[in-house]
Design an enzyme around this catalytic site. Structure first.
Site, short mmCIF file in Angstrom:
data_model
loop_
_atom_site.label_atom_id
_atom_site.label_comp_id
_atom_site.label_asym_id
_atom_site.label_seq_id
_atom_site.Cartn_x
_atom_site.Cartn_y
_atom_site.Cartn_z
N LEU A 1 39.34 45.23 47.08
CA LEU A 1 37.54 45.95 46.98
C LEU A 1 37.19 45.38 45.47
O LEU A 1 35.67 45.01 45.07
CB LEU A 1 38.48 47.29 45.68
N GLY A 2 37.59 43.91 44.71
CA GLY A 2 36.89 43.29 44.08
C GLY A 2 38.09 42.27 43.45
O GLY A 2 39.03 42.06 43.63
N VAL B 1 41.29 43.40 43.06
CA VAL B 1 41.97 44.57 43.25
C VAL B 1 41.85 44.94 44.37
O VAL B 1 40.75 44.57 45.65
CB VAL B 1 40.73 45.42 42.33
N ASP C 1 32.81 45.20 28.25
CA ASP C 1 32.87 44.53 28.87
C ASP C 1 31.87 45.81 30.14
O ASP C 1 32.12 46.07 30.93
CB ASP C 1 33.58 44.12 29.79
#
Length: 716
Positions: free
Chosen positions: A15-16, A23, A135
């Site tokens: 996913l990332g 992830v 962030d």
């Protein structure tokens, strides 16, 4: 496959990926429930122990619908890597939403408000728990679609987060450079040594950049060549930004910095929302911490926006749809002032129609009494303003050109930009058609109101005329008036002559109203014909067809860009796709210009002419109505005078008759006895008739007064 005690996932379901973790989409071994697992790599263990466990501890403290939930902390079986098991958001991130060509120029207004509500609520929860995220960016705001189809946005990735009170500072640097506060950017990106400490307000700057990105589809600060290639100019833009500016750009190499104080015209947000949002952006995108808002003021101002209700107002004369943001507890007077601010139509000149009916708004009443409106069913504002129409930027100006050679990444980027302009053209085409529909509908309603006014005024005029004609046509009055020896009857004859004149005026008014009705009917038939032509328009379908074909090619380019290169045959197909894509884009823009824009502009000119006719007709009807009312008032006075005169004459004749009966021998009567007797009888009947006529005229005047209570527009 990888797994923990309770979850498993395939490494292809990525996913990332970040510097310290990846992830994946995973499943619960027992229930099959989808989750997201964050697997930390070996680099993450090089960080201090305190930093490693900080994300776990932060997430355990948080429990809010706008923050991604932490379900468990587990370890992989073999390598015993730490794994965070979290809520899975199936619709990607805010960044993936903004990267879609449909949103190349920002989110639609309703979706932007959802983002604002979710981000504000999530940040408020962080602050209540004394946590700074450090962030904030679209990539760290996940999207989930709720059961009712609504978007839910959730803050995620707390790897940089830490606990920090309002009065505390930190010195370590985290974040993504485009969204970094300038002070942190100077240290983290430019590598310039400095002794500055940072507070909780660094998140506000990141929120400001994120909200601007969501509203416009682009970053607020763009040096020539882009933020990543021109870091020094990027820093200059953010630190030299004037007060009140919300964006800055450098258009050419070594060129001047240009500042923007408003959102771009391509933005999908209404001017009503923009006027509320821009001051917030200006005050959180402030480099000087002494001038920058604190969280309290940020939450107060954003909550103020989110608590407002939207009243959709279509200015019929200007042909523009407005979104009026007000509080439900505000009065109508405040609403009218807000309308004045956007339309320049003063409150005393504002008249409203809703679904074909006049809508009278009392200034002192709560705005809660305003009917529920939508963009397709707004309040229609009727005024004498000059037509403006929808203001927009030609999408053709934002269409990039393909490079001649095959460059997979560049071709993908170009196709994405062209497709974004195509979707903008589609939105504008729909807005132009919707605007024409609102013009036709509003004009039809106004003409229906004018037709109703014609019918009521004509009924009053004809009724009055009927009464007067009946009175003037009586033979008894003629026979009585033909007795010239009595002075009072001469005065009665003069009054009767005045009634005849008034009857002629009423007759002309009736004829005038009838002609106005015919004129309005003719205009309405013309309007129906124009409306049917718009309903038969197929430009939207043509643009959509082009977009569907362009989308197919775009997806092919998206796949190809990940490859190192193409074979000969694939390259030839790619070249043909570029040519076809360009032809489709050209056709799309041609349809937009010739079928949408030109027809809209012609419709706007015609609308202006029709509005002038409507205003002239309305003012004319007001004058005719005033004439009818004046005739009725005067006729009532004449009838009362005539009735009084005849009553006095009747009383005098009765007295003369009584005196004549008592005298012996009877004197020679000035009139023959039969005439005196008939005259007395006629006088009594006429008196009664005059009283009834005066009463009817009074009733007519009351009807006219009620008609005149409808607020009148200012003179053209």
């Amino acid at each position: 496959m990888q797994s923990t005690a309770n979850y498993l996932w395939h490494t292809d379901d990525l996913l990332g990926q970040g510097a310290t973790a990846s992830v994946y989409k995973a499943r619960n071994k027992k229930s099959g429930e989808l989750v997201a697992v964050k697997v930390f790599n070996t680099t993450s263990y090089l960080r201090p122990r305190e930093v490693q466990v900080r994300e776990f501890e932060v997430l355990r403290k948080l429990n809010h619908q706008n923050i991604v939930k932490l379900f468990a902390v587990e370890e992989t079986g073999g390598s015993r890597q730490k794994v965070l098991v979290m809520e899975y958001c199936s619709s990607g991130s805010l960044l993936s939403v903004l990267e879609s060509p449909e949103n190349a120029f920002g989110l639609p207004e309703d979706e932007f408000l959802v983002v604002l509500r979710c981000v504000v609520a999530g940040m408020n929860h962080l602050r209540e728990n004394g946590i700074v995220h450090r962030d904030i960016k679209p990539g760290n705001i996940m999207r989930l679609v709720g059961e009712e189809g609504q978007s839910i946005y959730k803050l995620t990735d707390f790897g940089a987060a830490r606990e920090l009170d309002d009065d505390e500072k930190f010195v370590s640097v985290y974040g993504t450079e485009e969204y970094l506060h300038p002070d942190m950017y100077e240290r983290a990106v430019l590598r310039k040594p400095q002794q500055k400490a940072f507070g909780v307000t660094v998140d506000l700057w990141s929120i400001g950049v994120t909200l601007y990105h969501a509203a416009t589809g682009s970053l607020p600060f763009i040096p020539f060549g882009g933020p990543r290639r021109n870091k020094e100019i990027m820093y200059r833009i953010t630190t030299e930004k004037p007060a009140g500016a919300i964006a800055g750009a450098q258009r050419r190499e070594n060129g001047p910095l240009e500042w923007s104080y408003t959102l771009p015209i391509t933005c999908q947000l209404s001017l009503g929302l923009q006027s509320q949002l821009v001051p917030i952006l200006a005050n959180i995108l402030e480099v000087e911490q002494a001038k920058c808002w604190g969280f309290d003021q940020f939450f107060a101002e954003t909550s103020d926006i989110l608590q407002r209700v939207v009243v959709h107002v279509f200015s019929l004369s200007q042909a523009v749809l407005h979104h009026i943001y007000i509080h439900a507890h505000n009065t109508i007077a405040i609403f009218q002032e807000a309308v004045h601010k956007q339309t320049s139509v003063a409150p005393r000149h504002q008249e409203y129609l809703f679904e074909g009916h006049l809508c009278v708004l009392e200034p002192s009443v709560s705005a809660q009494h305003i009917a529920h409106t939508t963009a397709s069913s707004p309040l229609t504002l009727f005024s004498t303003a000059i037509p403006k129409g929808l203001a927009f930027r030609d999408p053709a100006l934002d269409v990039p050109k393909f490079v001649p050679k095959v460059d997979l990444q560049a071709d993908y980027n170009t196709a994405k930009g062209v497709l974004g302009a195509g979707y903008q053209a589609l939105r504008l085409a729909r807005a132009l058609l919707d605007g024409q529909e609102l013009m036709f509908r509003g004009l039809h309603w106004v003409m229906e109101v004018l037709q109703a006014t014609c019918r009521r005024t004509l009924e009053v005029a004809r009724t009055s005329l009927l009464y007067l004609s009946s009175s003037l046509g009586t033979e008894r009055f003629s026979s009585v008036a033909g007795t010239p020896e009595i002075q009072e009857l001469k005065a009665a004859a003069e009054l009767r002559s005045r009634l005849r004149t008034l009857a002629e005026v009423l007759s002309r008014c009736s004829q005038n109203i009838t002609e106005t009705q015919e004129s309005l009917s003719s205009l309405n038939r013309e309007l129906v014909k124009s409306r049917d032509q718009v309903h038969e328009d197929r430009s939207i379908q043509q643009i959509q067809c082009c977009l569907d074909k362009m989308n197919f090619i775009y997806k092919q380019f998206k796949k190809s860009r990940m490859r190192p290169g193409l074979g000969y045959n694939e390259e030839q197909i790619h070249k043909l796709d570029k040519v076809n894509f360009s032809h489709l884009a050209k056709r799309l823009l041609q349809v937009f210009q010739e079928e949408c824009v030109q027809k809209y502009q012609a419709s706007l000119v015609t609308h202006g002419k029709r509005m002038r006719v409507v205003h002239e007709t309305r003012n004319h009807l007001r004058l005719v109505g005033c004439s009818v009312a004046a005739c009725n008032t005067e006729a009532q006075g004449v009838q009362e005078s005539l009735s009084k005169l005849l009553e006095e004459l009747s009383h005098q004749l009765l007295q003369d008759r009584a005196k004549g009966a008592q005298a012996s021998p009877p004197p020679i009567a000035p009139y023959p006895s039969p005439t005196r007797k008939d005259l007395l009888l006629h006088m009594q009947e006429l008196c009664e008739g005059m009283k009834l006529l005066a009463s009817d005229l009074l009733d007519n005047n009351r009807i006219i007064e009620r008609l005149n209570r409808v607020p009148a527009p200012p003179d053209v």
